[in-house]
Design a protein around this motif. Structure first.
Motif, mmCIF file in Angstrom:
data_model
loop_
_atom_site.group_PDB
_atom_site.id
_atom_site.type_symbol
_atom_site.label_atom_id
_atom_site.label_comp_id
_atom_site.label_asym_id
_atom_site.label_seq_id
_atom_site.Cartn_x
_atom_site.Cartn_y
_atom_site.Cartn_z
ATOM 1 N N ASN A 176 -33.730 -27.349 -21.717
ATOM 2 C CA ASN A 176 -32.324 -27.524 -21.356
ATOM 3 C C ASN A 176 -31.429 -27.094 -22.517
ATOM 4 O O ASN A 176 -31.197 -27.851 -23.450
ATOM 5 C CB ASN A 176 -32.060 -28.985 -20.996
ATOM 6 C CG ASN A 176 -30.653 -29.225 -20.522
ATOM 7 O OD1 ASN A 176 -29.771 -28.395 -20.689
ATOM 8 N ND2 ASN A 176 -30.431 -30.382 -19.940
ATOM 9 N N ARG A 177 -30.887 -25.904 -22.421
ATOM 10 C CA ARG A 177 -30.080 -25.374 -23.524
ATOM 11 C C ARG A 177 -28.773 -26.133 -23.720
ATOM 12 O O ARG A 177 -28.112 -25.996 -24.744
ATOM 13 C CB ARG A 177 -29.811 -23.882 -23.338
ATOM 14 C CG ARG A 177 -29.012 -23.522 -22.123
ATOM 15 C CD ARG A 177 -28.900 -21.996 -21.971
ATOM 16 N NE ARG A 177 -28.219 -21.653 -20.759
ATOM 17 C CZ ARG A 177 -26.902 -21.519 -20.658
ATOM 18 N NH1 ARG A 177 -26.143 -21.654 -21.715
ATOM 19 N NH2 ARG A 177 -26.344 -21.204 -19.508
ATOM 20 N N HIS A 178 -28.393 -26.982 -22.789
ATOM 21 C CA HIS A 178 -27.164 -27.778 -22.912
ATOM 22 C C HIS A 178 -27.405 -29.142 -23.570
ATOM 23 O O HIS A 178 -26.452 -29.862 -23.855
ATOM 24 C CB HIS A 178 -26.512 -27.979 -21.542
ATOM 25 C CG HIS A 178 -26.131 -26.695 -20.887
ATOM 26 N ND1 HIS A 178 -25.141 -25.874 -21.369
ATOM 27 C CD2 HIS A 178 -26.640 -26.069 -19.796
ATOM 28 C CE1 HIS A 178 -25.036 -24.807 -20.604
ATOM 29 N NE2 HIS A 178 -25.933 -24.900 -19.641
ATOM 30 N N HIS A 179 -28.671 -29.486 -23.789
ATOM 31 C CA HIS A 179 -28.966 -30.771 -24.426
ATOM 32 C C HIS A 179 -28.501 -30.738 -25.880
ATOM 33 O O HIS A 179 -28.640 -29.732 -26.569
ATOM 34 C CB HIS A 179 -30.463 -31.070 -24.353
ATOM 35 C CG HIS A 179 -30.805 -32.478 -24.724
ATOM 36 N ND1 HIS A 179 -30.889 -32.892 -26.026
ATOM 37 C CD2 HIS A 179 -31.059 -33.559 -23.953
ATOM 38 C CE1 HIS A 179 -31.196 -34.173 -26.054
ATOM 39 N NE2 HIS A 179 -31.306 -34.607 -24.803
ATOM 40 N N TYR A 180 -27.967 -31.859 -26.348
ATOM 41 C CA TYR A 180 -27.411 -31.899 -27.700
ATOM 42 C C TYR A 180 -28.439 -31.625 -28.800
ATOM 43 O O TYR A 180 -28.075 -31.249 -29.918
ATOM 44 C CB TYR A 180 -26.681 -33.225 -27.946
ATOM 45 C CG TYR A 180 -27.573 -34.413 -28.264
ATOM 46 C CD1 TYR A 180 -27.748 -34.824 -29.583
ATOM 47 C CD2 TYR A 180 -28.208 -35.124 -27.261
ATOM 48 C CE1 TYR A 180 -28.552 -35.915 -29.887
ATOM 49 C CE2 TYR A 180 -28.995 -36.210 -27.554
ATOM 50 C CZ TYR A 180 -29.175 -36.603 -28.867
ATOM 51 O OH TYR A 180 -29.962 -37.676 -29.170
ATOM 52 N N HIS A 212 -31.076 -29.378 -28.331
ATOM 53 C CA HIS A 212 -31.785 -28.135 -28.026
ATOM 54 C C HIS A 212 -31.796 -27.157 -29.209
ATOM 55 O O HIS A 212 -32.859 -26.723 -29.648
ATOM 56 C CB HIS A 212 -31.175 -27.469 -26.790
ATOM 57 C CG HIS A 212 -31.834 -26.185 -26.421
ATOM 58 N ND1 HIS A 212 -33.032 -26.140 -25.750
ATOM 59 C CD2 HIS A 212 -31.472 -24.897 -26.645
ATOM 60 C CE1 HIS A 212 -33.379 -24.879 -25.563
ATOM 61 N NE2 HIS A 212 -32.454 -24.110 -26.099
ATOM 62 N N ASP A 213 -30.645 -26.815 -29.734
ATOM 63 C CA ASP A 213 -30.585 -25.849 -30.834
ATOM 64 C C ASP A 213 -31.237 -26.397 -32.097
ATOM 65 O O ASP A 213 -31.951 -25.683 -32.803
ATOM 66 C CB ASP A 213 -29.136 -25.445 -31.125
ATOM 67 C CG ASP A 213 -28.534 -24.634 -29.986
ATOM 68 O OD1 ASP A 213 -29.301 -24.020 -29.212
ATOM 69 O OD2 ASP A 213 -27.297 -24.629 -29.865
#
Length: 149
Positions: A43-47, A49-50
């Motif tokens: 989930n690239r929108h999860h806080y 993820h990056d």
């Protein structure tokens, strides 16, 4: 409104005028960590993820490096509710457990164990005399929608 479904911390009942109660599903902590890792990874929108991709590409590094509170007594912290954000990582003491137990005793009508999900749902329905429960498989990951009509 009859129900609110989601990943919610204790305290959501304060948003409703009635005497709201909770039903929750908990799982073995290790399977929860693995599930959370896979969710964050996909989930690239999860806080996280990056941060996971940069600092913690493996499950082991994810647990060690990110220090996310949900990975540190996440179930206990969810039962704490608004106090969840106030407790530092790795801080836990008897008062946290006592507060969580008070919340459970006051507002939880059922705690379902995910590893025994089907059996738990059947027992809960029998206790509440829900005779027309139908399970609908929503995804390949054994998630269900319920219809009590």
């Amino acid at each position: 409104m009859k129900a609110v479904i989601g990943h919610n911390l204790y305290g959501l009942h304060k948003a409703f005028p009635s005497d709201a109660q909770y039903i929750t599903v908990i799982r073995h902590p290790l399977s929860g960590i693995i599930s959370r890792y896979n969710y964050v990874k996909s989930n690239r929108h999860h806080y996280l993820h990056d941060k996971k991709n940069q600092q913690a590409p493996t499950l082991e590094r994810y647990v060690e490096a990110l220090r996310a509170k949900e990975l540190n007594n996440g179930i206990l912290r969810a039962f704490l509710g608004e106090d969840y954000a106030k407790k530092p990582f790795y801080q836990r003491h008897r008062s946290m457990i006592d507060t969580a137990l008070k919340h459970v005793e006051k507002r939880f009508v059922s705690i379902v164990i995910q590893e025994h999900f089907d059996e738990s749902v059947e027992r809960f329905c029998a206790m509440n005399e829900w005779q027309h429960l139908k399970l609908y498989r929503r995804t390949k990951q054994d998630r269900f929608l319920y219809n009590t009509r």
